[in-house]
Every structure is written in C-alpha cells, then in structure tokens.
Design a protein around this motif. Structure first.
Motif, mmCIF file in Angstrom:
data_model
loop_
_atom_site.group_PDB
_atom_site.id
_atom_site.type_symbol
_atom_site.label_atom_id
_atom_site.label_comp_id
_atom_site.label_asym_id
_atom_site.label_seq_id
_atom_site.Cartn_x
_atom_site.Cartn_y
_atom_site.Cartn_z
ATOM 1 N N ARG A 65 -24.687 -35.760 10.002
ATOM 2 C CA ARG A 65 -24.144 -34.407 9.946
ATOM 3 C C ARG A 65 -24.062 -33.861 8.521
ATOM 4 N NH1 ARG A 65 -25.159 -32.138 14.277
ATOM 5 N NH2 ARG A 65 -23.853 -30.455 13.449
ATOM 6 N N VAL A 66 -23.470 -34.652 7.618
ATOM 7 C CA VAL A 66 -23.349 -34.175 6.234
ATOM 8 C C VAL A 66 -24.728 -34.027 5.593
ATOM 9 C CG1 VAL A 66 -22.479 -34.741 3.928
ATOM 10 C CG2 VAL A 66 -21.020 -35.069 5.934
ATOM 11 N N SER A 67 -25.610 -34.987 5.867
ATOM 12 C CA SER A 67 -26.961 -34.895 5.288
ATOM 13 C C SER A 67 -27.677 -33.641 5.777
ATOM 14 C CB SER A 67 -27.775 -36.144 5.638
ATOM 15 O OG SER A 67 -27.989 -36.243 7.028
ATOM 16 N N ALA A 68 -27.473 -33.259 7.041
ATOM 17 C CA ALA A 68 -28.100 -32.037 7.563
ATOM 18 C C ALA A 68 -27.563 -30.800 6.844
ATOM 19 C CB ALA A 68 -27.855 -31.930 9.068
ATOM 20 N N LEU A 69 -26.260 -30.765 6.595
ATOM 21 C CA LEU A 69 -25.684 -29.629 5.871
ATOM 22 C C LEU A 69 -26.213 -29.558 4.438
ATOM 23 C CD1 LEU A 69 -21.975 -29.790 7.098
ATOM 24 C CD2 LEU A 69 -23.640 -27.994 7.612
ATOM 25 N N GLN A 71 -29.093 -30.600 3.401
ATOM 26 C CA GLN A 71 -30.467 -30.117 3.464
ATOM 27 C C GLN A 71 -30.495 -28.590 3.634
ATOM 28 O OE1 GLN A 71 -31.921 -32.573 6.701
ATOM 29 N NE2 GLN A 71 -33.042 -33.906 5.304
ATOM 30 N N GLN A 72 -29.559 -28.065 4.430
ATOM 31 C CA GLN A 72 -29.496 -26.608 4.603
ATOM 32 C C GLN A 72 -29.140 -25.914 3.294
ATOM 33 O OE1 GLN A 72 -27.015 -25.519 7.985
ATOM 34 N NE2 GLN A 72 -27.738 -27.298 9.128
ATOM 35 N N VAL A 73 -28.232 -26.522 2.534
ATOM 36 C CA VAL A 73 -27.863 -25.939 1.236
ATOM 37 C C VAL A 73 -29.069 -25.931 0.309
ATOM 38 C CG1 VAL A 73 -26.462 -26.266 -0.836
ATOM 39 C CG2 VAL A 73 -25.424 -26.546 1.433
ATOM 40 N N GLU A 74 -29.801 -27.054 0.264
ATOM 41 C CA GLU A 74 -30.979 -27.149 -0.594
ATOM 42 C C GLU A 74 -32.042 -26.132 -0.192
ATOM 43 O OE1 GLU A 74 -32.259 -31.169 -0.396
ATOM 44 O OE2 GLU A 74 -30.429 -31.960 -1.316
ATOM 45 N N ALA A 75 -32.133 -25.866 1.125
ATOM 46 C CA ALA A 75 -33.111 -24.898 1.618
ATOM 47 C C ALA A 75 -32.604 -23.462 1.516
ATOM 48 C CB ALA A 75 -33.472 -25.227 3.069
ATOM 49 N N LYS A 76 -31.385 -23.316 0.952
ATOM 50 C CA LYS A 76 -30.775 -21.994 0.761
ATOM 51 C C LYS A 76 -30.556 -21.262 2.090
ATOM 52 C CE LYS A 76 -32.280 -21.184 -4.007
ATOM 53 N NZ LYS A 76 -32.337 -22.607 -4.302
ATOM 54 N N VAL A 77 -30.169 -22.026 3.099
ATOM 55 C CA VAL A 77 -29.812 -21.433 4.389
ATOM 56 C C VAL A 77 -28.447 -20.778 4.244
ATOM 57 C CG1 VAL A 77 -29.246 -21.916 6.803
ATOM 58 C CG2 VAL A 77 -31.163 -23.100 5.696
ATOM 59 N N SER A 78 -28.348 -19.516 4.578
ATOM 60 C CA SER A 78 -27.081 -18.785 4.422
ATOM 61 C C SER A 78 -26.476 -18.383 5.765
ATOM 62 C CB SER A 78 -27.291 -17.544 3.567
ATOM 63 O OG SER A 78 -28.279 -16.703 4.157
ATOM 64 N N GLN A 79 -27.118 -18.759 6.845
ATOM 65 C CA GLN A 79 -26.653 -18.357 8.176
ATOM 66 C C GLN A 79 -25.260 -18.911 8.449
ATOM 67 O OE1 GLN A 79 -29.312 -19.436 11.287
ATOM 68 N NE2 GLN A 79 -28.018 -18.698 12.939
ATOM 69 N N GLN A 88 -22.622 -24.482 2.674
ATOM 70 C CA GLN A 88 -21.846 -24.958 1.524
ATOM 71 C C GLN A 88 -20.353 -24.878 1.797
ATOM 72 O OE1 GLN A 88 -23.028 -26.452 -1.428
ATOM 73 N NE2 GLN A 88 -20.847 -26.955 -1.390
ATOM 74 N N GLU A 89 -19.925 -23.819 2.465
ATOM 75 C CA GLU A 89 -18.504 -23.695 2.796
ATOM 76 C C GLU A 89 -18.077 -24.790 3.760
ATOM 77 O OE1 GLU A 89 -17.945 -18.843 2.315
ATOM 78 O OE2 GLU A 89 -18.648 -19.692 4.226
ATOM 79 N N GLN A 90 -18.977 -25.189 4.667
ATOM 80 C CA GLN A 90 -18.657 -26.297 5.553
ATOM 81 C C GLN A 90 -18.518 -27.603 4.775
ATOM 82 O OE1 GLN A 90 -20.592 -26.444 9.588
ATOM 83 N NE2 GLN A 90 -21.935 -24.934 8.640
ATOM 84 N N LEU A 91 -19.427 -27.852 3.839
ATOM 85 C CA LEU A 91 -19.328 -29.065 3.019
ATOM 86 C C LEU A 91 -18.030 -29.082 2.223
ATOM 87 C CD1 LEU A 91 -22.989 -29.437 1.673
ATOM 88 C CD2 LEU A 91 -21.820 -30.978 3.265
ATOM 89 N N ASP A 92 -17.647 -27.947 1.666
ATOM 90 C CA ASP A 92 -16.397 -27.873 0.907
ATOM 91 C C ASP A 92 -15.196 -28.158 1.803
ATOM 92 O OD1 ASP A 92 -17.930 -27.210 -1.285
ATOM 93 O OD2 ASP A 92 -17.556 -25.048 -1.118
ATOM 94 N N ALA A 93 -15.219 -27.595 3.015
ATOM 95 C CA ALA A 93 -14.109 -27.821 3.942
ATOM 96 C C ALA A 93 -14.033 -29.280 4.367
ATOM 97 C CB ALA A 93 -14.267 -26.912 5.166
#
Length: 719
Positions: A65-69, A71-79, A88-93
């Motif tokens: 789960r964390v690795s998927a998030l 990867q989304q941050v690295e891919a600049k996914v903003s959805q 990124q907000e999910q990772l911070d939380a």
C-alpha cells in the motif's frame, strides 16, 4: 411579514466528508490487533503473537500500500481519493498516525511484556546481561554455527554500498584501522537461516522456581554484534547499529503482453526477491546522525521514511514463542468438531473414502438428503470439505472434479487428493490463481505437480483474479448424472482453516450444479455468461444484485414493512454500495455491519447514517467469513460467499456468492450474526470520527465472546 421557510439542502452522499480513507481505516484495524497485545485478558504468549501479527501486517502494508502511494507521488498523480486526499497527503497522514503506534508497541514490549515473560520463567536477555559462562557458550556457538554463514560487506570507493534485501535485519558497523585511524563502514546481514532467538542450554538457563517450560535466550543479532572481531580481525570495532528495510514487493505484471503467464510471474517473482525500491527504514533511536544520514542517502529515502524504535527491530519474529510448551500462557486448545450428520459415517480408510456408513450411507447420500453448512474452525475442515474432495477422488462413480485454488498449504491434502483422482482416471480440472499475492510461488509449484499427472490446469482470466472458492463433483448415479458443489468463503487451506473463520455450503441442488458448470466453463474456456440461476457472480451480476437487495429494503421500509440489513465481511470500500447504505439509513432501514478490517463508511452521522452501526471483531480467530442478511419483509434472504464489498472484489475478481435456502441453515446463519452482534469482549464500535471503542460488559452483565460462544456451541453439539 410572514416568515420564510428555511430550506435545508439535502446532503450530497458523494461528499468526501462521509468517507474514511482506506489506508487510515486499515491502520485503525491494525491498532485493534495491537490492542490484543496490551489487553491483560489475553494470555501472555498470545500477546506476543498479536504483537508479531501487528509487525507482520505492517510489513505487508508498506510493501504494497505505501509503496503504491509513493509510486503515485513519483508519477505526480494529483487525483484525490474519495475522502479528499492526494497521494502525498495520504502518506503524511499515515506517518502521523503510525509513528505513535509503533513507539507504543516497542515501548510496551520492552517495558511490560519482557518483564512479564521473565516473571513466568521466559528470559529474553540482552547480551550485556549474560554471565561469563553464558558468554563463553555463545562465543563458541558463534564460531561453530554463525560465523561460517556471515559475509561482511565493506563500503568504500572500491566497494559500493551493498544491496540490502527486503525485510532483512542488518548491522551497520563502524570500524577503525588502528594503524591509520581511518574509519570505515561495513554491513553485516543477520542470517535468516538461523533462529532469531538463540536458546541457552538447560545448564545455563536461569532458574525459575523449578518450573518446566522455562526458557532463556538472546536475540541472534546481539550474538553477532558482540563477536564482530572475528569478522574484522586486526580492526577496532567502534560501534554497531541494527537496521531493517522494507521494499516495494508488489508484482508489476502486464498480462496482456505475456505469452506465458506462469513464466511472466516467475520472472516477476525473481524481481521481488531482489526487491523494488526501499520504502521504509527501521533503526534504533540510538543510531547517530552520521550513520542514519548515510543509510538514508544510499537507499534514496526521505526522512519521513525512517522509523525509530526503542529496543529490538523486527518484532514479527516474536510469533516463534508460540512453540514454547507453556499451555498455561496460551489460549485453551481447541479441536474442531465433526458435524453431527457426518459423525454417523465411519472414518475413511487411508487409501479410499468409502463405503462409509453401516447402512451403506456415504458422504454423497447425506448431501442428497439435505444441504450441509460447515463453519470453520468450529467444525473440522479435514472432516468436512477435505473429506468431501478425498471421498470424491476415490469414489468409483465420480467422473469429474473441478475446483478453484487461490491459496493453499505447501502440503495440501486436497491437492494430493486431486492428484490421486487424476491417477484414478477421473477428469480433474483446477483453476490455479497464479496472481494470489505472496502465494504465487507456492501456486506455481502446485500447478506443475498437477499438470504432471494429467490434471487440466488453467490460470484464470486476463485482467481478473479468480478469488472464488468453489468445487464441483460430477457423479454417475443409476441412470443420471448428479452434481455436488461446495461454495465457500475461505481458501482450501487446512492450516488457515484452523485459525480463520469461514463458512461453506455443500449441496447437490440442480440449479447450483448447473451454475457452477457454467462458471467453470467461463473460467476455463470462452464464454460470456451473463446470467446465473442462483449464483451471484462478480464481475457479472454481484454488484447489481447486492444493490437491488439494498434498494428493496428501502422500498419495504417506505411502505411500512419491517426492514433490516446485516452484513459481515472483511472490508467495505465500494462507494456505490456505501451510497446505497446511506440512502437506506435515511429511509429508516436498520443496518448492522460486522467488518473486521477496512471500513470507509462513516456511521452515526445525523440525517445520513444514524441508522447504521459498525462493529469489528478481533479475537483468537481471524474473522474471514462473509454473510449477507436481508429481512425482505419477513421472507429472509441470507447469502454467503467469497466477496467483500470492495471495487476489486466486485469489478476485478471472479467471485461467487450463494443464497442459503434451507430454513434450518438460514436460522443457523442468523444465530451466528446475532452472536457476533452481542459480543462485548472482542467487539469494537466504529465512531463517526473514525476511531474505534472496544465494548466492555456492564457491571451486571457477563462477558460475551462470540468466538468462545461458538466454540461452546460446537462442542455441545457432540454430546
């Protein structure tokens, strides 16, 4: 002037404020697991087990789960997710919620559980606490058993930073050359091929009131650390610091481009063994900044990826203490019972399963009389489902056996029975799901064994995991062909069947046999089957049927009829189903949800979900069964099956859910649900703010553990 009537806008049920984060909800579930390690009502060694499960769960959470998030941050996914956070907000939380939990876990182990273990004669010592005689023994053990396995790896301009394997425990060692006074860094991997905790021989153990089952030992990494001179002769050992890493371990598989799915998965498994990018670094809080910074830099991490702990790393290894012969510190042993109807049959012989009964009655004749429901681990898996398949494998009138395999044990009796069936000339077809996460290698091995004896092995459908738990036995009886089925909520795994709660239906209803035939044809051949007689199948009709059942309760409630929904599952994530449940609550339908893990629905919101209650039961057994109850104006409908209410189950997996039609079995399922809803020992109530509160019995009420009650009910059925 007349007062104008204030218009109150109806709440938008798709608003993010009505949904919890999937990731945060999972953390709350793991926090409930950790609580069992704190609860004094839990036997001491079982507390170690829950502490180990908490750590093991976190490992998988970071690997997937964390690795998927990240990867989304690295891919600049903003959805934004349904609860309104970007990756990124999910990772911070996650960091904010998880760090206090990890600190609490390690502090409790060091300050509470280790002393309590010592009070019971189980001494997990630090190397520094050993006497001279104990140290001499461990030094000799190191030289003979550990030293030959170790490989120190230097880090300098001619030796690049070594690869650190996933979930490995390591020592970061700082060494000084006594001649040049130059300092070097080296890494020593603590070998997994040796026990994590080394037990001292009986004559060197600490005495504890002469009590049997005493244990004295030390962590393996400390024995390595205090004998580092042997690895770096002539050098001065300045300091050492344990560290542990977690890597991305999710497979990246392009099924559409794979000519050979098994080969493609094997290649991905090799990549997993080497591991993807590092997503977490665990270090001791005493690690100095220089070592910490070097590890962060060499593994391309951020400061937020570092988790400091006090004491030992890798507490998942605590589960090894379950092997200690201390029944006084464990749950009372439980032996699953054989259902009363099956006890009339004699036990099968070693090489065939019939004839069984004194009157020639066998397993199949019992099912012909009435559907049979089995409930594991209260009822025996080996005496029911395993016996059904084994009996079919040796019955001369059985023509074919078909089943799905998602997860099973490495020494599966059921798979061995299927091999025997093929050798006996029966038509055997098995769908082996090669994409079952972390069981891929085991499933590949079984697929090869099955293929060697002539079993027809298929690997599922492109883009879909086959998660359903079904078996079909085709038998010749007099002048007709009859089909027997098993449809369950759990895997065909005798090991997990002893610790997971699951339910299965054994039946020979014609419509179910026809449905399973159609479903297997869909799985093994070319078919676009869009309708089934009795089965609810994902991704075909399961979601729509569940929604229609919810909306039927809404209509009944609006028409003044009694209405109620009770659903038990592992997780609730699907937004369309949650919106329907909110609408049902607004209509006045009373809804009870028994959800072990993730629940993204927010209960108790006035005007939205004030008629919805959510409980989670975390106890001795892992709650894994799925049961769905709809009042239907007094004409109760009850279903069991393999699917949770999650998008992956409803859209991206093949699942099967079946209606239970036998009145006695429907009552049994309602009794199970009622027992779980009355639990005040292991039940937690979800609050509108996302936190869970554990139920406690009132002063004048007895403690009610649903799992204990169900064990007592099963045991009483044998007397």
């Amino acid at each position: 002037m007349p007062k104008t009537k204030k218009i109150i806008a109806e709440p938008s049920l798709t608003d993010s404020q009505y949904y919890f984060s999937r990731e945060m909800s999972w953390l709350e579930f793991n926090n409930r697991v950790l609580h069992e390690a704190f609860d004094p009502r839990t036997p001491l060694i079982e507390r170690l087990k829950f502490m180990g499960i908490f750590s093991s769960n976190l490992d998988e959470y970071f690997m997937v789960r964390v690795s998927a998030l990240k990867q989304q941050v690295e891919a600049k996914v903003s959805q934004l997710t349904s609860e309104g956070r970007n990756p990124q907000e999910q990772l911070d939380a996650i960091c904010d919620r998880l760090r206090p939990m990890v600190i609490k876990q390690h502090r409790h182990f060091e300050q509470a559980l280790r002393p309590q273990l010592a009070n019971q004669g189980i001494y997990l010592l630090d190397y520094m606490d050993l006497n001279q005689e104990q140290r001499v023994y461990l030094q000799r053990y190191f030289e003979e058993q550990i030293f030959p396995v170790l490989t120190p790896l230097a880090v300098d301009p001619s030796h690049p930073f070594p690869y650190i394997s996933n979930l490995s425990l390591n020592l970061a060692v700082v060494i000084q050359d006594p001649e040049t006074e130059e300092e070097f860094f080296a890494r020593v991997k603590v070998p997994k091929v040796l026990p994590r905790f080394l037990q001292l021989p009986e004559n060197l153990q600490l005495q504890h009131k002469g009590q049997g089952g005493a244990w004295t030992g030390v962590p393996l990494e400390q024995v390595v650390a205090h004998n580092l001179e042997s690895l770096f002769p002539g050098m001065n050992i300045q300091e050492y610091y344990p560290f542990r890493i977690t890597r991305n371990a999710d497979l990246e598989l392009e099924e559409d481009e794979a000519d050979d799915l098994m080969l493609a998965i094997e290649q991905e498994l090799r990549k997993r063994r080497f591991g993807g990018s590092v997503v977490r670094l665990e270090i001791q809080s005493s690690t100095p900044p220089a070592v910490r910074e070097m590890l962060i830099q060499e593994m391309s991490l951020e400061e937020s990826d570092v988790y400091e702990v006090e004491g030992m790393l890798g507490l998942s290894d605590l589960m090894s203490f379950l092997a200690l012969p201390r029944p006084d510190l464990k749950d009372a042993p439980w032996s699953p019972v054989v259902p009363a109807r099956l006890r009339r049959l004699s036990q099968p012989t070693s090489d065939r399963n019939g004839p069984e009964g004194e009157d020639g009655e066998d397993f199949f004749s019992l099912i012909r009389k009435q559907d049979l429901m089995v409930h594991h681990p209260y009822q025996s898996f080996s005496g029911t489902v395993q016996r059904f398949i084994t009996h079919a494998a040796h019955d001369p009138d059985v023509l074919a056996i078909k089943m799905t395999l998602y997860r099973t044990s490495g020494d599966s009796p059921i798979l061995n029975a299927l091999i025997a069936a093929a050798e006996n000339g029966k038509q055997v077809a098995v769908l082996v799901e090669l994409k079952a996460r972390f069981d891929e290698e085991n499933n590949i091995n079984w697929a090869r064994k099955l293929e060697k004896v002539g079993v027809h092995v298929v690997y599922g459908l492109v883009g879909l995991k086959t998660h359903t738990k079904i078996a079909l036995v085709v038998r010749r009886e007099e002048n007709r062909i009859r089909r027997y089925v098993h449809i369950g909520t759990g895997n065909y795994n005798p090991k997990t069947a002893r610790i997971y709660t699951d339910i299965g239906l054994l039946s020979c209803r014609d419509e179910l046999g026809a449905d399973l035939t159609d479903l297997f044809n869909y799985l093994t051949g070319y078919s676009r089957q869009q309708s089934y007689r009795k089965l609810l199948v994902a991704p075909v009709n399961l979601r729509d049927r569940m929604l229609s059942l919810i909306y039927r309760e809404i209509e009944n409630c609006k028409n003044g009829l009694p209405s109620r929904i009770v659903a038990k599952m592992n997780a609730l994530v699907d937004k369309r189903i949650m919106v329907a449940l909110y609408e049902a609550s607004q209509a006045g339908v009373q809804i009870d949800l028994i959800i072990r893990g993730i629940c993204c629905l927010r209960p108790g919101i006035k005007g939205v979900s004030d008629n919805i209650r959510v409980v989670s039961i975390v106890g001795r057994f892992l709650e894994h069964s799925r049961i769905f109850y709809f009042h239907n104006g007094g004409e109760d409908e009850v279903f069991i099956g393999s699917a949770d209410w999650m998008p992956r189950n409803l859209d991206r997996r093949v699942e099967a859910v079946v209606s239970i039609e036998d009145p006695d079995l429907k009552k049994d399922l309602q009794e199970i649900l009622g027992t779980m809803l009355s639990d005040n020992r292991h039940a937690w109530e979800l609050q509108p703010n996302g936190r869970y509160i554990q139920r406690r019995p009132a002063a004048d009420c007895p403690e009610l553990s649903s799992q204990k009650i169900l064990m007592e009910m099963a045991a009483s059925s044998t007397t």
